[in-house]
Design an enzyme around this catalytic site. Structure first.
Site, PDB file in Angstrom:
ATOM      1  N   SER A  14      81.673 -28.144  80.734  1.00 16.10           N
ATOM      2  CA  SER A  14      80.399 -27.375  81.424  1.00 16.10           C
ATOM      3  C   SER A  14      80.537 -27.400  83.079  1.00 16.10           C
ATOM      4  O   SER A  14      81.153 -28.432  83.518  1.00 16.10           O
ATOM      5  CB  SER A  14      79.134 -28.404  81.187  1.00 16.10           C
ATOM      6  OG  SER A  14      78.037 -28.124  81.917  1.00 16.10           O
ATOM      7  N   LYS A  65      70.172 -27.151  72.070  1.00 15.15           N
ATOM      8  CA  LYS A  65      69.021 -26.227  72.508  1.00 15.15           C
ATOM      9  C   LYS A  65      67.795 -26.239  71.710  1.00 15.15           C
ATOM     10  O   LYS A  65      66.657 -26.424  72.078  1.00 15.15           O
ATOM     11  CB  LYS A  65      69.239 -25.041  73.038  1.00 15.15           C
ATOM     12  CG  LYS A  65      70.055 -24.843  74.415  1.00 15.15           C
ATOM     13  CD  LYS A  65      70.412 -23.526  74.986  1.00 15.15           C
ATOM     14  CE  LYS A  65      71.368 -23.559  75.947  1.00 15.15           C
ATOM     15  NZ  LYS A  65      71.682 -21.998  76.795  1.00 15.15           N
ATOM     16  N   ASN A  86      66.617 -25.667  77.660  1.00 18.04           N
ATOM     17  CA  ASN A  86      67.603 -26.100  78.232  1.00 18.04           C
ATOM     18  C   ASN A  86      67.603 -26.937  79.395  1.00 18.04           C
ATOM     19  O   ASN A  86      68.417 -27.272  80.125  1.00 18.04           O
ATOM     20  CB  ASN A  86      68.397 -24.769  78.841  1.00 18.04           C
ATOM     21  CG  ASN A  86      67.917 -24.109  79.931  1.00 18.04           C
ATOM     22  OD1 ASN A  86      66.803 -24.551  80.248  1.00 18.04           O
ATOM     23  ND2 ASN A  86      68.642 -23.171  80.683  1.00 18.04           N
ATOM     24  N   ASP A 101      67.046 -20.215  81.502  1.00 16.46           N
ATOM     25  CA  ASP A 101      67.675 -19.114  81.359  1.00 16.46           C
ATOM     26  C   ASP A 101      67.003 -17.719  81.527  1.00 16.46           C
ATOM     27  O   ASP A 101      67.492 -16.770  82.383  1.00 16.46           O
ATOM     28  CB  ASP A 101      68.354 -18.824  79.832  1.00 16.46           C
ATOM     29  CG  ASP A 101      69.457 -19.956  79.672  1.00 16.46           C
ATOM     30  OD1 ASP A 101      69.806 -20.390  80.603  1.00 16.46           O
ATOM     31  OD2 ASP A 101      69.767 -20.176  78.422  1.00 16.46           O
ATOM     32  N   ALA A 129      71.543 -10.641  69.670  1.00 16.37           N
ATOM     33  CA  ALA A 129      70.113 -11.341  69.245  1.00 16.37           C
ATOM     34  C   ALA A 129      70.373 -12.772  69.161  1.00 16.37           C
ATOM     35  O   ALA A 129      69.179 -13.373  68.371  1.00 16.37           O
ATOM     36  CB  ALA A 129      69.717 -10.694  67.773  1.00 16.37           C
ATOM     37  N   GLY A 131      70.291 -16.924  71.504  1.00 13.82           N
ATOM     38  CA  GLY A 131      69.592 -17.388  72.255  1.00 13.82           C
ATOM     39  C   GLY A 131      69.519 -16.939  73.405  1.00 13.82           C
ATOM     40  O   GLY A 131      68.375 -16.426  74.060  1.00 13.82           O
ATOM     41  N   ALA A 156      69.246  -7.691  61.041  1.00 16.72           N
ATOM     42  CA  ALA A 156      68.232  -8.724  60.531  1.00 16.72           C
ATOM     43  C   ALA A 156      67.669  -9.757  61.814  1.00 16.72           C
ATOM     44  O   ALA A 156      66.930  -9.906  61.891  1.00 16.72           O
ATOM     45  CB  ALA A 156      68.558  -9.389  59.269  1.00 16.72           C
TER      46      ALA A 156
HETATM   47  P1  ATR Z   1      73.810 -17.300  72.304  1.00 16.04           P
HETATM   48  O1  ATR Z   1      73.091 -18.379  72.122  1.00 16.04           O
HETATM   49  O2  ATR Z   1      74.844 -17.690  73.372  1.00 16.04           O
HETATM   50  O3  ATR Z   1      73.375 -15.834  72.375  1.00 16.04           O
HETATM   51  P2  ATR Z   1      74.698 -16.996  69.556  1.00 16.04           P
HETATM   52  O4  ATR Z   1      73.137 -17.199  68.989  1.00 16.04           O
HETATM   53  O5  ATR Z   1      75.728 -17.446  68.560  1.00 16.04           O
HETATM   54  O6  ATR Z   1      74.819 -17.260  71.137  1.00 16.04           O
HETATM   55  O7  ATR Z   1      74.797 -15.396  69.477  1.00 16.04           O
HETATM   56  C1  ATR Z   1      75.880 -14.660  69.788  1.00 16.04           C
HETATM   57  C2  ATR Z   1      75.558 -13.045  69.773  1.00 16.04           C
HETATM   58  O8  ATR Z   1      76.928 -12.568  69.888  1.00 16.04           O
HETATM   59  C3  ATR Z   1      74.708 -12.532  68.547  1.00 16.04           C
HETATM   60  O9  ATR Z   1      74.228 -11.551  68.727  1.00 16.04           O
HETATM   61  C4  ATR Z   1      76.223 -12.288  67.652  1.00 16.04           C
HETATM   62  O10 ATR Z   1      76.008 -11.016  66.594  1.00 16.04           O
HETATM   63  P3  ATR Z   1      75.655 -11.632  65.149  1.00 16.04           P
HETATM   64  O11 ATR Z   1      74.199 -12.072  65.139  1.00 16.04           O
HETATM   65  O12 ATR Z   1      75.959 -10.375  64.397  1.00 16.04           O
HETATM   66  O13 ATR Z   1      76.399 -12.701  64.496  1.00 16.04           O
HETATM   67  C5  ATR Z   1      76.937 -11.603  68.683  1.00 16.04           C
HETATM   68  N1  ATR Z   1      78.469 -11.428  68.506  1.00 16.04           N
HETATM   69  C6  ATR Z   1      79.505 -12.242  68.446  1.00 16.04           C
HETATM   70  N2  ATR Z   1      80.620 -11.918  68.064  1.00 16.04           N
HETATM   71  C7  ATR Z   1      80.485 -10.696  67.796  1.00 16.04           C
HETATM   72  C8  ATR Z   1      81.155  -9.496  67.419  1.00 16.04           C
HETATM   73  N3  ATR Z   1      82.598  -9.561  67.202  1.00 16.04           N
HETATM   74  N4  ATR Z   1      80.826  -8.198  67.316  1.00 16.04           N
HETATM   75  C9  ATR Z   1      79.486  -7.973  67.307  1.00 16.04           C
HETATM   76  N5  ATR Z   1      78.774  -9.045  67.825  1.00 16.04           N
HETATM   77  C10 ATR Z   1      79.038 -10.213  68.085  1.00 16.04           C
END
Ligand code: ATR
Length: 282
Positions: A14, A65, A86, A101, A129, A131, A156
């Protein structure tokens, strides 16, 4: 002496202690800000016990979180919308939770594009989609946009986000299939990546930016590297870019003010300090 913390699991990477430590020094305040690693099973106890250990509050990061959201006594309207907390503080014995954020992303957007930027933006596109996407959409919803498209690899999850954030929204919120991005991009004057694509070690987010409006802005919340392949492609197309470091710096402001009583400023010096740390750890 006010004490604050950042808790997560793991927490050693961090950069929050560097940010808050810089401000404590800059404003000559006698306070402290430390990393505390808390395993998920111990988080509930930590949440209930930090005040007795002399802490005024702190930041919460991955994976706590949602647990923080569920565990606080009261939440700000923004935390309520994002469904994640957060930033924690105690007020009259009540444990409060906020999601900074939202303000962090918007403050950096305003600083980068200039206030009033939304006058030229009727359609925004948010990719992802998770956090972070929820925080970005919640922030954009407060501005006079016409509509926000949300797209995600897993559609979804985008549908869940839209269902949660649509009630009471003056801005139209719609999902777009990942495969249909080519049809949305020509309308999007603001494009925001909230996925981990483009982060060091991850594949890039490849968008057909040649089809974007010539006055579009492209924002990325990834900040390692600072210039992601997406931002480099946007620059090559002559589009405006907004990097991810500003959100990290600006989201720290409200917490510092709560715990230490001074509203700190995000300065070029702070930015350079964090950037040097990112470069040094590469
Ligand atoms: P955060 O809280 O930082 O937003 P998260 O909840 O893990 O982290 O969300 C990660 C995002 O990156 C999601 O939208 C994820 O898509 P999925 O919901 O389909 O998993 C997206 N993501 C991560 N790796 C990906 C990849 N290789 N291609 C497309 N989207 C990806």
């Amino acid at each position: 002496m006010p004490k604050a913390f950042v808790t997560g699991h793991p927490i050693k990477h961090s950069r929050s202690p560097l940010i808050h430590g810089h401000w404590l020094k800059e404003y000559g305040l006698d306070g402290s800000y430390e990393r505390i690693d808390v395993a998920p099973v111990d988080f509930g106890e930590f949440l209930r016990g930090f005040a007795a250990r002399g802490f005024a509050g702190g930041n919460v990061t991955i994976p706590h979180k949602e647990a923080a959201f569920l565990g606080v006594d009261r939440r700000t309207a923004r935390a309520e919308r994002v469904k994640a907390v957060n930033t924690l503080w105690i007020e009259d014995g009540v444990l409060w939770g906020d999601n900074t954020d939202v303000a962090g992303f918007m403050a950096h957007l305003d600083a980068s594009l200039g206030t009033g930027w939304e006058q030229n933006v009727d359609t925004a596109l948010v990719i992802g989609a998770g956090g972070a996407a929820r925080a970005v959409v919640a922030g954009l919803q407060d501005r006079a946009l016409k509509r926000i498209f949300v797209t995600n690899r897993t559609l979804a999850k985008a549908e869940d986000l839209v269902r949660d954030l649509r009630p009471g929204s003056a801005v139209g919120l719609e999902t777009s299939a990942w495969e249909a991005l080519g049809r949305v991009i020509p309308h999007a004057r603001l494009i925001v990546n909230t996925t981990s694509l483009g982060m060091a070690g991850q594949p890039p987010l490849a968008l057909d930016l040649a089809r974007a409006p010539r006055d579009a802005a492209v924002a990325d919340i990834v900040y390692v590297p600072l210039e992601t392949p997406l931002l480099a492609a946007a620059k090559a197309e002559g589009l405006k870019t907004v990097d991810g470091l500003g959100m990290l710096l600006h989201q720290a402001v409200p917490g510092f003010e709560r715990w230490f009583g001074v509203r700190p400023e995000v300065t070029p010096e702070l930015r350079a300090l964090i950037l040097a740390d990112i470069e040094g750890r590469k």
